[in-house]
Scaffold this motif. Sequence first.
Motif, short mmCIF file in Angstrom:
data_model
loop_
_atom_site.label_atom_id
_atom_site.label_comp_id
_atom_site.label_asym_id
_atom_site.label_seq_id
_atom_site.Cartn_x
_atom_site.Cartn_y
_atom_site.Cartn_z
N GLN A 1 52.69 -37.41 28.29
CA GLN A 1 53.51 -37.80 27.15
C GLN A 1 54.40 -38.97 27.54
O GLN A 1 54.92 -39.03 28.66
N SER A 2 54.61 -39.89 26.61
CA SER A 2 55.48 -41.03 26.88
C SER A 2 56.02 -41.61 25.58
O SER A 2 55.51 -41.33 24.49
N GLU A 3 57.05 -42.45 25.75
CA GLU A 3 57.68 -43.11 24.61
C GLU A 3 57.35 -44.60 24.63
O GLU A 3 57.26 -45.21 25.68
N MET A 4 57.21 -45.17 23.43
CA MET A 4 57.05 -46.61 23.25
C MET A 4 58.26 -47.13 22.49
O MET A 4 58.75 -46.47 21.58
N TYR A 5 58.71 -48.30 22.89
CA TYR A 5 59.86 -48.94 22.23
C TYR A 5 59.42 -50.32 21.77
O TYR A 5 59.56 -51.31 22.49
N LEU A 6 58.86 -50.39 20.56
CA LEU A 6 58.25 -51.62 20.06
C LEU A 6 58.91 -52.05 18.75
O LEU A 6 59.26 -51.22 17.90
N SER A 7 59.05 -53.36 18.60
CA SER A 7 59.54 -53.96 17.36
C SER A 7 58.53 -54.99 16.89
O SER A 7 57.91 -55.68 17.71
N GLN A 8 58.41 -55.10 15.58
CA GLN A 8 57.45 -56.06 15.03
C GLN A 8 58.07 -57.45 15.00
O GLN A 8 59.23 -57.63 14.61
N MET A 9 57.28 -58.42 15.44
CA MET A 9 57.68 -59.82 15.37
C MET A 9 56.50 -60.59 14.79
O MET A 9 55.53 -60.88 15.49
#
Length: 382
Positions: free
Chosen positions: A247-255
């Motif tokens: 299990q893991s987390e992603m920290y993504l923002s759309q550009m």
Amino acid sequence: MKTFFKSAVASALLVSIAGIPVSVDAHVPLKHDTEYVIDGKIYGMPKAKIYREEYNGPAVVGDYVTMVPHLAELDYVGNKEHEVRMDVFSQKVEVAPGVSYNAWTFGGTVPGPVLHVREGDRIVFKMKNRSTEEVVITKPFKGAAPFYQQVANTPLQKHEPVIAPMPHSMDFHSGTVAADDKWATIAPGETIEFEWIANYPGTYMYHCGTSSVLMHTAMGQYGAVVVSPKEGYPTDKDVDHEYVIVQSEMYLSQMGDDYIYDHSAALARDPSHVVFNGHVAALSENPLRANEGDRVRIHFLNAGPSGTSSFHVIGAIFDRVWAEGDPRNTWYGMQTVLLGASSSATIEFIVPEEGRYTLVDHEFADAERGAGGLLIAGPRKK
């Protein structure tokens, strides 16, 4: 006084370390004259080597190196020396439909490859920083690990090679070594080579230890090492299926049309996605399989980098749970296993009936961000 053994096999004796008598085991094979043995465990690995090499072969090498959720069978008796390679480079990977980013990876996948060894095994590890290269991983290579064929059979992340020059390192939680030596950062084009002994059984995280560790981990540089106990688990003969979930987390923002890592979101512990095995659909597009009445074993690692996990299988109760995968840490009859970042558990349950069993992080905010999957059970075998 620290005692070092020059012979190939340690002798039984009592030594004093920091003034405390310590029993040192006999008949443990040693390889280097820097090594010594305490309680059956080998310490004192030689210094790491950092050098440059002309290498453009398979980025992942090792007979017991696989892609999640697969776990290689240990088809040898006793202990073994493993030669393992996991090069580091960037790949564009999909983590949800329509959501891809340029990940920093070990071996090209997120999470990285699974290494399976036995307690007491020796690992000779190499890693080249190939972040200035476009490395292809979507076709099998002669001499490569089983990992490559499994990647070719599982195109969910839609891997594309990209270039992202960056210093990197490797930190194996399963290794007992001097971190400032073995986990040293290497520049693009450099290779690091070192050894470690799998002194303790369990399921362990590995990750990049280069600053910012939060960023390097969240960008995709993590994976699992499963160290099977030398005496096995008490249920080994009863296990029908064995899997690995990370299990893991992603920290993504759309550009624009792309997605990029958002460090502010990572610092705020506000993930865009929480996933099992690197994709929101990893275990629904490719569910785990079993049959009614089967005993299923899952080596579950919460790689974080910052969040907790409350792993649960809807419709099942965990018959046995070994905290961190160590058979000395046994729990019984658990509904949910709570794990902090970098913690793990080896979990077993009986599939009660034919049907569909949802795997979920019972912290439902994480489940709604993607932390779910399936086990599909067929009819009981007669």
